[in-house]
Design an enzyme around this catalytic site. Structure first.
Site, PDB file in Angstrom:
ATOM      1  N   THR A   1      16.945  -7.665 -21.720  1.00  0.00           N
ATOM      2  CA  THR A   1      17.406  -7.288 -23.055  1.00  0.00           C
ATOM      3  C   THR A   1      16.405  -6.405 -23.782  1.00  0.00           C
ATOM      4  O   THR A   1      15.184  -6.515 -23.567  1.00  0.00           O
ATOM      5  CB  THR A   1      17.645  -8.551 -23.898  1.00  0.00           C
ATOM      6  OG1 THR A   1      17.883  -8.191 -25.265  1.00  0.00           O
ATOM      7  CG2 THR A   1      16.438  -9.479 -23.878  1.00  0.00           C
TER       8      THR A   1
ATOM      9  N   TYR B   1      14.649 -15.741 -27.921  1.00  0.00           N
ATOM     10  CA  TYR B   1      15.534 -15.110 -26.944  1.00  0.00           C
ATOM     11  C   TYR B   1      14.787 -14.023 -26.182  1.00  0.00           C
ATOM     12  O   TYR B   1      14.780 -13.987 -24.946  1.00  0.00           O
ATOM     13  CB  TYR B   1      16.762 -14.537 -27.644  1.00  0.00           C
ATOM     14  CG  TYR B   1      17.616 -13.657 -26.761  1.00  0.00           C
ATOM     15  CD1 TYR B   1      18.225 -14.167 -25.621  1.00  0.00           C
ATOM     16  CD2 TYR B   1      17.810 -12.312 -27.056  1.00  0.00           C
ATOM     17  CE1 TYR B   1      19.001 -13.367 -24.798  1.00  0.00           C
ATOM     18  CE2 TYR B   1      18.583 -11.497 -26.249  1.00  0.00           C
ATOM     19  CZ  TYR B   1      19.178 -12.028 -25.117  1.00  0.00           C
ATOM     20  OH  TYR B   1      19.936 -11.222 -24.297  1.00  0.00           O
TER      21      TYR B   1
END
Length: 337
Positions: free
Chosen positions: A123, A147
Protein backbone atom coordinates in the site's frame (compact mmCIF):
# COMPACT_ATOMS: atom_id res chain seq x y z
CA UNK A 1 7.24 -14.73 -20.12
CA UNK A 2 9.67 -17.29 -21.53
CA UNK A 3 7.87 -20.36 -20.15
CA UNK A 4 5.05 -21.84 -22.23
CA UNK A 5 3.51 -23.83 -19.36
CA UNK A 6 2.11 -21.48 -16.77
CA UNK A 7 2.64 -22.53 -13.14
CA UNK A 8 -0.18 -22.81 -10.62
CA UNK A 9 -0.94 -19.70 -8.56
CA UNK A 10 -2.57 -19.54 -5.13
CA UNK A 11 -4.46 -16.30 -4.50
CA UNK A 12 -4.98 -15.49 -0.83
CA UNK A 13 -8.05 -13.37 -0.21
CA UNK A 14 -9.23 -14.30 -3.69
CA UNK A 15 -12.90 -13.92 -2.72
CA UNK A 16 -12.32 -10.27 -1.81
CA UNK A 17 -12.36 -7.12 -3.89
CA UNK A 18 -8.89 -6.91 -5.44
CA UNK A 19 -8.15 -10.62 -5.08
CA UNK A 20 -11.20 -11.66 -7.10
CA UNK A 21 -10.11 -9.38 -9.95
CA UNK A 22 -6.64 -10.93 -9.87
CA UNK A 23 -8.25 -14.38 -10.10
CA UNK A 24 -10.15 -13.28 -13.21
CA UNK A 25 -7.02 -11.74 -14.77
CA UNK A 26 -5.05 -14.95 -14.15
CA UNK A 27 -7.81 -17.22 -15.40
CA UNK A 28 -8.46 -15.08 -18.48
CA UNK A 29 -4.74 -15.35 -19.32
CA UNK A 30 -4.71 -19.13 -18.94
CA UNK A 31 -3.04 -19.52 -15.54
CA UNK A 32 -4.02 -22.41 -13.25
CA UNK A 33 -5.35 -20.69 -10.13
CA UNK A 34 -6.77 -21.59 -6.72
CA UNK A 35 -8.07 -19.43 -3.87
CA UNK A 36 -7.79 -19.49 -0.10
CA UNK A 37 -10.15 -17.17 1.76
CA UNK A 38 -11.72 -17.31 5.23
CA UNK A 39 -14.76 -15.44 3.80
CA UNK A 40 -14.68 -12.93 6.66
CA UNK A 41 -14.92 -10.08 4.17
CA UNK A 42 -14.87 -12.10 0.94
CA UNK A 43 -17.74 -13.70 -0.93
CA UNK A 44 -18.05 -17.16 -2.40
CA UNK A 45 -19.92 -15.74 -5.42
CA UNK A 46 -16.83 -13.68 -6.30
CA UNK A 47 -14.85 -16.82 -7.14
CA UNK A 48 -15.64 -18.50 -10.49
CA UNK A 49 -17.04 -22.02 -10.15
CA UNK A 50 -14.11 -23.39 -12.14
CA UNK A 51 -11.60 -22.09 -9.58
CA UNK A 52 -10.89 -24.25 -6.49
CA UNK A 53 -11.82 -22.36 -3.31
CA UNK A 54 -10.37 -23.43 0.01
CA UNK A 55 -12.29 -21.87 2.88
CA UNK A 56 -9.74 -21.33 5.62
CA UNK A 57 -7.06 -19.10 7.07
CA UNK A 58 -3.56 -18.36 5.79
CA UNK A 59 -2.32 -18.99 9.34
CA UNK A 60 -3.31 -22.66 9.00
CA UNK A 61 -0.01 -24.32 8.09
CA UNK A 62 -1.61 -27.74 7.59
CA UNK A 63 -4.17 -26.37 5.14
CA UNK A 64 -1.52 -24.46 3.21
CA UNK A 65 0.62 -27.59 2.95
CA UNK A 66 -2.36 -29.51 1.56
CA UNK A 67 -3.21 -26.77 -0.95
CA UNK A 68 0.38 -26.53 -2.18
CA UNK A 69 0.44 -30.30 -2.64
CA UNK A 70 -2.97 -30.63 -4.32
CA UNK A 71 -2.53 -27.62 -6.61
CA UNK A 72 1.19 -27.88 -7.31
CA UNK A 73 1.47 -24.23 -6.26
CA UNK A 74 4.49 -22.38 -7.65
CA UNK A 75 3.46 -18.80 -6.96
CA UNK A 76 1.44 -16.91 -4.36
CA UNK A 77 -0.48 -13.67 -4.78
CA UNK A 78 -1.15 -12.44 -1.27
CA UNK A 79 -4.19 -10.18 -0.83
CA UNK A 80 -5.64 -11.48 2.46
CA UNK A 81 -5.67 -8.89 5.24
CA UNK A 82 -7.41 -5.94 6.88
CA UNK A 83 -7.44 -2.62 5.04
CA UNK A 84 -9.35 0.13 6.91
CA UNK A 85 -6.92 2.85 8.03
CA UNK A 86 -9.04 4.41 10.83
CA UNK A 87 -9.82 0.95 12.22
CA UNK A 88 -6.10 0.19 12.33
CA UNK A 89 -5.62 3.26 14.53
CA UNK A 90 -8.41 2.10 16.85
CA UNK A 91 -7.43 -1.58 16.86
CA UNK A 92 -3.72 -1.88 16.00
CA UNK A 93 -3.29 -5.41 17.33
CA UNK A 94 -5.90 -6.71 14.89
CA UNK A 95 -3.86 -5.28 12.02
CA UNK A 96 -0.52 -6.54 13.27
CA UNK A 97 -2.09 -9.99 13.61
CA UNK A 98 -4.05 -10.15 10.35
CA UNK A 99 -1.51 -8.34 8.17
CA UNK A 100 1.85 -9.11 9.73
CA UNK A 101 1.70 -12.25 11.88
CA UNK A 102 -0.43 -14.15 9.36
CA UNK A 103 1.78 -13.01 6.49
CA UNK A 104 4.78 -14.38 8.37
CA UNK A 105 3.00 -17.75 8.63
CA UNK A 106 2.23 -17.70 4.90
CA UNK A 107 5.82 -16.83 3.97
CA UNK A 108 7.13 -19.59 6.24
CA UNK A 109 4.78 -22.12 4.64
CA UNK A 110 5.88 -21.00 1.17
CA UNK A 111 9.55 -21.43 2.06
CA UNK A 112 8.91 -24.85 3.60
CA UNK A 113 7.07 -26.01 0.45
CA UNK A 114 9.62 -24.50 -1.91
CA UNK A 115 7.17 -22.09 -3.57
CA UNK A 116 9.56 -19.81 -5.51
CA UNK A 117 7.49 -16.70 -6.33
CA UNK A 118 5.51 -14.35 -4.08
CA UNK A 119 3.55 -11.22 -4.99
CA UNK A 120 2.49 -9.02 -2.10
CA UNK A 121 -0.43 -6.62 -1.98
CA UNK A 122 1.10 -3.61 -0.24
CA UNK A 123 0.00 0.00 0.00
CA UNK A 124 0.93 3.63 -0.51
CA UNK A 125 0.19 3.99 3.23
CA UNK A 126 3.77 2.79 3.73
CA UNK A 127 4.91 6.27 2.64
CA UNK A 128 3.04 8.09 5.41
CA UNK A 129 2.88 11.81 4.67
CA UNK A 130 5.29 12.30 1.78
CA UNK A 131 7.12 15.58 1.27
CA UNK A 132 7.14 15.20 -2.52
CA UNK A 133 4.33 15.83 -5.00
CA UNK A 134 4.63 12.38 -6.61
CA UNK A 135 5.86 9.40 -4.63
CA UNK A 136 8.56 7.13 -6.04
CA UNK A 137 9.58 3.76 -4.60
CA UNK A 138 12.64 5.47 -3.10
CA UNK A 139 10.54 7.96 -1.14
CA UNK A 140 11.14 7.31 2.59
CA UNK A 141 8.70 4.80 4.09
CA UNK A 142 7.46 6.35 7.33
CA UNK A 143 3.88 5.15 7.90
CA UNK A 144 1.60 7.22 10.13
CA UNK A 145 -0.84 4.45 10.99
CA UNK A 146 -0.72 0.78 12.03
CA UNK A 147 -2.14 -0.31 8.67
CA UNK A 148 0.88 1.12 6.86
CA UNK A 149 3.29 -0.30 9.40
CA UNK A 150 1.69 -3.74 9.26
CA UNK A 151 2.25 -3.84 5.50
CA UNK A 152 5.76 -2.42 5.65
CA UNK A 153 6.74 -5.10 8.16
CA UNK A 154 5.65 -7.76 5.68
CA UNK A 155 7.71 -6.09 2.96
CA UNK A 156 10.72 -6.31 5.28
CA UNK A 157 10.04 -9.98 6.03
CA UNK A 158 9.94 -10.76 2.32
CA UNK A 159 13.22 -8.94 1.69
CA UNK A 160 15.00 -10.69 4.55
CA UNK A 161 13.54 -14.10 3.64
CA UNK A 162 14.45 -13.84 -0.02
CA UNK A 163 18.04 -13.10 0.96
CA UNK A 164 18.51 -16.56 2.46
CA UNK A 165 15.89 -18.67 0.66
CA UNK A 166 14.98 -19.42 -2.96
CA UNK A 167 12.06 -17.01 -3.01
CA UNK A 168 11.80 -13.96 -5.19
CA UNK A 169 9.03 -11.47 -4.61
CA UNK A 170 7.27 -8.41 -5.95
CA UNK A 171 5.83 -5.79 -3.64
CA UNK A 172 3.11 -3.75 -5.32
CA UNK A 173 2.24 -0.56 -3.45
CA UNK A 174 -1.31 0.38 -4.35
CA UNK A 175 -2.72 3.85 -4.40
CA UNK A 176 -6.53 4.21 -4.27
CA UNK A 177 -8.12 1.21 -5.93
CA UNK A 178 -11.58 1.72 -7.43
CA UNK A 179 -13.93 0.52 -10.16
CA UNK A 180 -15.02 -3.00 -11.03
CA UNK A 181 -14.56 -5.66 -13.69
CA UNK A 182 -15.72 -4.13 -17.02
CA UNK A 183 -17.86 -7.24 -17.63
CA UNK A 184 -19.41 -6.88 -14.14
CA UNK A 185 -18.19 -10.33 -13.08
CA UNK A 186 -16.98 -9.01 -9.72
CA UNK A 187 -16.54 -5.76 -7.84
CA UNK A 188 -16.42 -4.16 -4.41
CA UNK A 189 -19.05 -6.05 -2.42
CA UNK A 190 -18.19 -5.40 1.23
CA UNK A 191 -21.02 -4.10 3.39
CA UNK A 192 -20.07 -0.89 5.16
CA UNK A 193 -17.15 -0.29 2.80
CA UNK A 194 -15.09 2.87 3.28
CA UNK A 195 -13.88 3.32 -0.31
CA UNK A 196 -15.03 6.78 -1.43
CA UNK A 197 -16.38 5.84 -4.87
CA UNK A 198 -18.35 2.88 -3.53
CA UNK A 199 -19.77 4.97 -0.68
CA UNK A 200 -20.73 7.72 -3.12
CA UNK A 201 -22.43 5.27 -5.48
CA UNK A 202 -24.38 3.74 -2.60
CA UNK A 203 -25.58 7.25 -1.79
CA UNK A 204 -26.48 7.92 -5.43
CA UNK A 205 -28.54 4.70 -5.50
CA UNK A 206 -30.37 5.53 -2.29
CA UNK A 207 -28.51 3.03 -0.07
CA UNK A 208 -27.04 5.84 2.03
CA UNK A 209 -28.42 9.25 2.95
CA UNK A 210 -25.21 11.15 2.32
CA UNK A 211 -21.45 11.01 1.89
CA UNK A 212 -19.10 12.29 4.57
CA UNK A 213 -16.15 14.42 3.46
CA UNK A 214 -13.47 13.88 6.09
CA UNK A 215 -11.33 16.99 6.32
CA UNK A 216 -11.94 20.29 4.54
CA UNK A 217 -8.84 22.11 5.75
CA UNK A 218 -6.06 20.32 3.90
CA UNK A 219 -3.39 22.19 1.98
CA UNK A 220 -4.84 21.17 -1.38
CA UNK A 221 -6.54 23.18 -4.17
CA UNK A 222 -10.07 22.68 -2.78
CA UNK A 223 -9.04 21.84 0.83
CA UNK A 224 -10.11 18.18 0.58
CA UNK A 225 -7.84 15.14 0.37
CA UNK A 226 -6.28 14.25 -2.98
CA UNK A 227 -5.73 10.65 -4.07
CA UNK A 228 -4.46 8.74 -7.09
CA UNK A 229 -7.29 6.42 -8.20
CA UNK A 230 -6.41 3.25 -10.13
CA UNK A 231 -8.92 0.95 -11.82
CA UNK A 232 -8.94 -2.44 -10.14
CA UNK A 233 -8.70 -4.31 -13.46
CA UNK A 234 -5.59 -2.35 -14.42
CA UNK A 235 -4.18 -3.25 -11.02
CA UNK A 236 -4.98 -6.93 -11.54
CA UNK A 237 -3.22 -6.82 -14.91
CA UNK A 238 -0.15 -5.40 -13.17
CA UNK A 239 -0.07 -8.45 -10.90
CA UNK A 240 -0.01 -10.86 -13.82
CA UNK A 241 2.80 -8.93 -15.49
CA UNK A 242 4.72 -8.80 -12.21
CA UNK A 243 4.42 -12.58 -11.87
CA UNK A 244 5.75 -13.06 -15.40
CA UNK A 245 8.69 -10.80 -14.50
CA UNK A 246 9.49 -12.86 -11.39
CA UNK A 247 9.42 -16.11 -13.37
CA UNK A 248 11.58 -14.69 -16.17
CA UNK A 249 14.26 -13.48 -13.73
CA UNK A 250 14.09 -15.68 -10.61
CA UNK A 251 17.08 -13.98 -8.98
CA UNK A 252 15.36 -10.59 -9.07
CA UNK A 253 12.82 -9.11 -6.67
CA UNK A 254 10.80 -5.97 -7.31
CA UNK A 255 9.03 -3.13 -5.50
CA UNK A 256 6.71 -1.03 -7.66
CA UNK A 257 4.05 1.62 -7.24
CA UNK A 258 0.63 1.01 -8.78
CA UNK A 259 -1.09 4.24 -9.67
CA UNK A 260 -1.68 6.55 -12.60
CA UNK A 261 0.40 9.50 -11.43
CA UNK A 262 -2.56 11.89 -11.25
CA UNK A 263 -4.71 12.87 -8.29
CA UNK A 264 -8.35 13.83 -7.75
CA UNK A 265 -9.74 15.49 -4.64
CA UNK A 266 -12.68 14.12 -2.68
CA UNK A 267 -14.91 16.86 -4.08
CA UNK A 268 -13.77 16.20 -7.64
CA UNK A 269 -14.63 12.52 -7.24
CA UNK A 270 -18.07 13.36 -5.86
CA UNK A 271 -18.66 15.77 -8.76
CA UNK A 272 -17.75 12.94 -11.15
CA UNK A 273 -20.17 10.54 -9.42
CA UNK A 274 -22.91 13.19 -9.74
CA UNK A 275 -22.07 13.49 -13.44
CA UNK A 276 -21.99 9.75 -14.19
CA UNK A 277 -25.14 8.91 -12.19
CA UNK A 278 -27.02 12.12 -13.04
CA UNK A 279 -27.80 12.50 -9.34
CA UNK A 280 -26.84 15.06 -6.71
CA UNK A 281 -25.28 13.41 -3.67
CA UNK A 282 -25.68 15.11 -0.31
CA UNK A 283 -22.28 15.88 1.19
CA UNK A 284 -21.57 16.22 4.89
CA UNK A 285 -18.41 17.97 5.94
CA UNK A 286 -16.68 16.18 8.83
CA UNK A 287 -13.46 16.44 10.80
CA UNK A 288 -10.33 14.79 9.51
CA UNK A 289 -9.87 11.09 10.15
CA UNK A 290 -6.84 9.88 12.06
CA UNK A 291 -4.04 8.72 9.79
CA UNK A 292 -5.10 10.44 6.55
CA UNK A 293 -2.46 12.40 4.58
CA UNK A 294 -3.53 15.46 2.59
CA UNK A 295 -2.31 14.17 -0.76
CA UNK A 296 -0.97 10.85 -2.02
CA UNK A 297 -0.05 10.58 -5.71
CA UNK A 298 2.18 7.97 -7.33
CA UNK A 299 5.07 8.22 -9.71
CA UNK A 300 4.47 5.06 -11.80
CA UNK A 301 7.68 5.38 -13.83
CA UNK A 302 9.26 2.21 -12.44
CA UNK A 303 6.40 -0.17 -13.22
CA UNK A 304 6.06 1.25 -16.71
CA UNK A 305 9.79 0.76 -17.31
CA UNK A 306 9.96 -2.71 -15.74
CA UNK A 307 6.94 -4.51 -17.19
CA UNK A 308 4.77 -3.79 -20.25
CA UNK A 309 1.96 -2.34 -18.14
CA UNK A 310 -0.27 0.01 -20.10
CA UNK A 311 -3.49 0.89 -18.25
CA UNK A 312 -6.72 0.45 -20.21
CA UNK A 313 -9.09 2.28 -17.87
CA UNK A 314 -7.21 5.43 -16.87
CA UNK A 315 -10.28 7.66 -16.73
CA UNK A 316 -12.21 8.67 -13.62
CA UNK A 317 -15.64 8.57 -15.27
CA UNK A 318 -14.90 5.08 -16.65
CA UNK A 319 -13.85 3.88 -13.21
CA UNK A 320 -17.09 5.22 -11.74
CA UNK A 321 -19.23 3.80 -14.56
CA UNK A 322 -17.82 0.30 -14.06
CA UNK A 323 -18.31 0.57 -10.30
CA UNK A 324 -21.89 1.73 -10.88
CA UNK A 325 -22.66 -1.23 -13.12
CA UNK A 326 -21.36 -3.58 -10.45
CA UNK A 327 -23.29 -1.82 -7.69
CA UNK A 328 -26.51 -2.36 -9.64
CA UNK A 329 -25.67 -6.01 -10.28
CA UNK A 330 -24.80 -6.49 -6.61
CA UNK A 331 -28.27 -5.24 -5.71
CA UNK A 332 -29.73 -7.96 -7.96
CA UNK A 333 -27.49 -10.63 -6.39
CA UNK A 334 -28.57 -9.60 -2.91
CA UNK A 335 -32.16 -8.95 -3.85
CA UNK A 336 -32.16 -5.39 -2.51
CA UNK A 337 -32.48 -3.59 -5.80
Amino acid sequence: MSQTVKPSVLVTGGAGYIGSHAVLALRDAGWPVAVIDNLTTGFRFAVPESVPLYEGDIEDAGLLERIFSEQGTRAIMHFAGSIVVPESVENPLKYYHNNTVKSRALIEAAVKAGVPHFIFSSTAATYGIPTVAAVTEDTPTVPINPYGWSKLMTERMLADTSYVHSLNYCVLRYFNVAGADPQARTGQSTAGATHLIKVALEAALGKRDSVSVFGTDYDTPDSTGVRDYIHVSDLAAAHVLALEALIDQPQRSLTMNCGYGRGFSVLEVLDAVDRVTNRMIERRMEERRAGDPASLISDPSRIRATVPWRPKHDDLDTIIAHALAWERKLSEIRGDG
